[in-house]
Write an enzyme that holds these catalytic residues in place. Structure first.
Site, short mmCIF file in Angstrom:
data_model
loop_
_atom_site.label_atom_id
_atom_site.label_comp_id
_atom_site.label_asym_id
_atom_site.label_seq_id
_atom_site.Cartn_x
_atom_site.Cartn_y
_atom_site.Cartn_z
N PHE A 101 0.85 -1.20 0.00
CA PHE A 101 0.00 0.00 0.00
C PHE A 101 0.88 1.24 0.00
O PHE A 101 0.76 2.12 0.83
CB PHE A 101 -0.95 -0.03 1.22
CG PHE A 101 -2.15 0.85 1.09
CD1 PHE A 101 -3.04 0.70 0.02
CD2 PHE A 101 -2.41 1.84 2.04
CE1 PHE A 101 -4.15 1.51 -0.09
CE2 PHE A 101 -3.53 2.65 1.95
CZ PHE A 101 -4.40 2.49 0.88
N THR B 139 3.85 -5.34 -3.74
CA THR B 139 4.96 -5.24 -2.78
C THR B 139 6.22 -4.79 -3.51
O THR B 139 6.30 -4.88 -4.74
CB THR B 139 5.21 -6.61 -2.07
OG1 THR B 139 5.72 -7.54 -3.03
CG2 THR B 139 3.94 -7.15 -1.44
N GLU C 267 -0.06 -5.64 -16.87
CA GLU C 267 0.21 -4.50 -17.75
C GLU C 267 1.17 -3.50 -17.13
O GLU C 267 2.00 -2.89 -17.81
CB GLU C 267 -1.11 -3.80 -18.12
CG GLU C 267 -0.98 -2.70 -19.14
CD GLU C 267 -0.40 -3.18 -20.47
OE1 GLU C 267 -1.14 -3.72 -21.27
OE2 GLU C 267 0.82 -3.02 -20.69
N GLU D 63 17.43 6.93 -6.39
CA GLU D 63 17.18 6.23 -5.13
C GLU D 63 18.42 6.24 -4.24
O GLU D 63 19.54 6.45 -4.71
CB GLU D 63 16.79 4.78 -5.42
CG GLU D 63 15.38 4.68 -5.96
CD GLU D 63 14.94 3.23 -6.04
OE1 GLU D 63 15.13 2.50 -5.05
OE2 GLU D 63 14.38 2.85 -7.08
N ASP E 290 17.78 -2.98 -13.23
CA ASP E 290 16.37 -2.63 -13.42
C ASP E 290 15.99 -2.78 -14.89
O ASP E 290 14.95 -3.37 -15.23
CB ASP E 290 16.12 -1.19 -12.95
CG ASP E 290 14.70 -0.73 -13.25
OD1 ASP E 290 13.78 -1.18 -12.55
OD2 ASP E 290 14.52 0.05 -14.20
N LYS F 278 13.30 -5.41 -16.74
CA LYS F 278 12.25 -4.99 -17.69
C LYS F 278 12.41 -5.69 -19.04
O LYS F 278 11.43 -6.05 -19.69
CB LYS F 278 12.27 -3.47 -17.85
CG LYS F 278 11.69 -2.76 -16.62
CD LYS F 278 11.94 -1.27 -16.65
CE LYS F 278 11.32 -0.61 -15.43
NZ LYS F 278 11.89 0.72 -15.15
#
Lengths: 348, 348
Positions: free
Chosen positions: A13, A101, A154, A214, A225, A229
Site C-alpha cells: 500500500f 509489494t 500490464e 534512489e 532494473d 524490464k
C-alpha cells in the site's frame, strides 16, 4: 441485472497502491453502472504499517486518511489486522489478488509465492511488481492456466501504457521479431546531466537530493532494473522464458564524460538501451549503453519518459512513448487490469 | 465445432486490396484453426478493370494473377461480372463489405453510400477509406447501431497501427482531452528536402519522379489530407462530429525557404501538425505548419513515418509512432478489422 461483487486483496500500500485506491473510489459508480460489478477491497497488507481485513469491504477513505495522517493503519480500527501479506494471500476470501509489494530484483520473491498461493486457491492475480514476470513467468502462466485463473501484468513495464494489451488485443497474428526500448529513468537522467558538463558524483548527489535517484542507485546504474524490464518484455512478447540473469547486461558505470562529450559533438547522445531479438533461433536479450543518432526518436526520450519499439512480421515497426508519467499512470495500469478481470469473468 | 463461413465483398482492388488478399491467403488456415471461420471473398469491384462475383468464393490466386498479368480481370472467367461497386453493395450476398475505393476528399462519396447500403441490409462494414469517417461518422455509427451492424475503421489513420483499437480496447474510462500528430508524408518529405537547401519547385518535380508525391499534390500541400485525418481522429477519439471543412487548415504552400532555414539555425524543423483539443467546451481541430523544437520526438518523424499523441485524463500522454510503413501495413489494418468482426460475431 444484479450487481455482483468482486473482492480484491491488495498486497502493498505504497504510493501506487494508494493512487489505485483513489482511482477506484473515483470510478466506483461508473464501473457498477457499466459492468454491474461492485469492487470491494477486502484486505490490504503492508510490511510495517499494519494490515486491514474486512470481507465486507474496507472503508478505503479511512485507509487513505490513516496513511496520510499517521503513516500506518490506526490500530484500534475494527478492521485492523496483524496478518502479513502471505497470511492474507492464504486465508482471506478474495477473487483477485493485487501484488504491489516492493521489487526484490534478484529473486522476484516473495511476490512469486504470493501469486502462486492465489492461483493454487483458483483466485485471479494482477501484478504491478515485475519480479514475478522477470523470474517466473512461464511457471506462473502455466499454473494460472491449470487453475482457470486470470493473470494480468500490464503495469510491470511502462506503468499503465498498454504495451502488453496492445500486442494481445490489437496485433493478432503478428509475430514479434525484435524489441527495443529505453526503460530506466535514473540512467536517462544521469547521462543527460553529465552531457550538460557535470561530474558523475555530483549528478548522483544532486539527483538523490531532488528525488530522481534512489538511496542506492546501483540497481539502476548497473542496468539490473533495465535487465528485469527486458526479461519481462521478452518473456511476454516473445515467449523467451528467460530471467534477468540471462540478459547480457552492461550498465552506465563505465561511461566517461569524454565518451558523452564525443557523442555530443556529433549531435548524438548515449542512452541505456534494452534490446531483444532472435539469433540462431534463440531469443537473446541485452542491456547496453549505445550512442544514439540525433535523427532517432530515441535521442529525444528524456528523464522519466520511456519508449518501447516492437518489430513485427505483419505490422512493421511500432513505437510507443510514455511521456513523463506520474504515479497515477501506475494506478491506471492496475485499474485497467481489474477491468479486464471483470470483463473476462463476465464472459465465463 | 463446425467451421462457419464469412462472406466478404471488396469494393476496390488497388495495391492495398491486393496486399490484403495475399495476407488472407497466407493466414487462411490459421484463421480456420483458431476461429473456425472460413473467410471467402465473394465479390471484388474495380472502377475500370472489371469485377468478379462468386457467392461460393472467388479464386483469389487467379484474381491476383489477372491483375498482375493483365491489369484487369480476365473477361472470359466464369466469375467475371460487370457489376459496379454499388450494384455489389446492393445485391451480392455478403456478411461484410470492405470499402477500399479511392478517397474523394471533399465529399466522402460514393464510399458513404456503399456503407449505408450495407448497413441498411444489416451487413457489417470495414472501411480503409477515411472519407466516410471524416464526413459522416456519426450518421454511419448510428445507422450501424440501429441495424446491429459492426463498423470498423482502424486503417483510416496510420494504416494498421492500432490507434483506435488501442483507445477502445486498452484505455477504458480514459477521456481523451487532446490529440496531436504528424500524418502527411508528402509535406514531411517536401519540408525535409527544402531544409536540405533545395527549391520548392525542384522538390515537387523530383518527388513526383521518385514516387513520393502524387501527380496533383495540392490536397497534400494545402493540408486537406491532414485535415481529413484530423477529422477522423477527432470524430472517433473525441466524438467531435466535425468534417474536414470544420478544421482550421493551413498548408505548407506559404512556407518559405527562409523560414525553414531560420528554424534550422536553431536546430529546429517545420512540420505540418494535426491538432485537436477542447476550447470553451467545444472540440476544435487545426492543421498548421509549426516550428518543432529539436528536443521533441516530433522533430524525428521523417518521410513516411507518422506519429499520433493522445492526451488523457487518467493515463497522461502516450505517443504511437509508425515507422516507414509499406502497403502490407495497410493490408494488416483491414485484416485486423476482419478478425474483430469474426470475434464479435462469435460473441453474438
Amino acid at each position: 441485472m444484479m450487481t455482483k461483487t468482486l473482492k480484491v486483496a491488495m498486497l502493498g500500500f505504497g504510493n501506487a497502491g494508494q493512487a489505485f485506491v483513489k482511482l477506484l473510489l473515483d470510478k466506483h459508480d461508473e464501473i457498477v453502472d457499466k459492468y454491474k460489478y461492485d469492487i470491494k477491497v477486502v484486505a490490504i497488507s503492508t510490511k510495517s504499517r499494519g494490515s486491514m481485513v474486512n470481507e465486507k469491504g474496507i472503508d478505503l477513505r479511512l485507509a487513505l486518511s490513516d496513511m496520510e495522517e499517521l503513516n500506518h493503519f490506526r490500530k484500534n480500527r475494527e478492521d485492523y489486522s496483524s496478518f502479513n501479506s502471505m497470511e492474507i494471500a492464504k486465508t482471506v476470501d478474495y477473487n483477485v489478488i493485487i501484488e504491489l509489494t516492493p521489487l526484490e530484483i534478484f529473486t522476484g520473491q516473495p511476490a512469486i509465492d504470493h501469486i502462486k498461493t492465489a492461483f493454487n486457491r483458483s483466485k485471479h492475480a494482477i501484478t504491478a511488481n515485475k519480479g514475478p514476470i522477470a523470474w517466473a513467468y512461464e511457471e506462473l502462466k502455466d499454473l494460472a492456466k491449470k487453475q482457470d485463473s486470470l493473470f494480468y501484468y500490464e503495469t510491470t513495464v511502462m506503468d499503465g501504457t498498454p504495451i502488453f494489451n496492445l500486442v494481445e488485443e490489437t496485433l493478432e497474428f503478428c509475430k514479434i521479431t525484435e524489441v527495443n526500448g529505453i526503460l530506466n529513468s535514473t540512467t536517462n537522467y544521469v547521462l543527460e546531466e553529465i552531457a550538460k558538463g557535470k561530474e558523475y558524483d555530483d549528478v548522483i548527489v544532486e539527483g538523490k537530493k531532488r528525488g530522481f535517484i534512489e538511496a542506492n542507485p546501483a540497481m539502476d546504474i548497473e542496468g539490473w532494473d533495465a535487465a528485469a524490464k527486458t526479461a519481462v518484455l521478452l518473456n511476454i512478447l516473445m515467449g523467451a522464458n528467460i530471467t534477468p540473469a540471462d540478459i547480457d547486461r552492461k550498465g552506465i558505470e563505465d561511461i566517461t564524460n569524454k565518451q558523452i562529450e564525443e557523442a555530443a559533438n556529433k549531435g548524438n547522445v548515449i542512452k541505456l538501451i534494452c534490446h531483444g531479438s532472435i539469433k540462431d533461433g534463440k531469443i537473446i536479450g541485452t542491456v547496453q549503453p549505445k550512442e544514439i543518432g540525433k535523427d532517432s526518436i530515441y535521442s529525444n526520450i528524456k528523464g522519466t519518459s520511456s519508449v518501447v519499439t516492437i518489430s513485427t512480421d505483419l505490422m512493421g515497426d511500432i513505437s510507443i512513448v510514455e511521456h513523463e508519467p506520474e504515479i497515477e499512470q501506475t494506478a491506471y495500469g492496475v485499474f485497467g487490469d481489474i477491468l479486464r478481470v471483470i470483463k473476462s469473468i463476465g464472459l465465463v
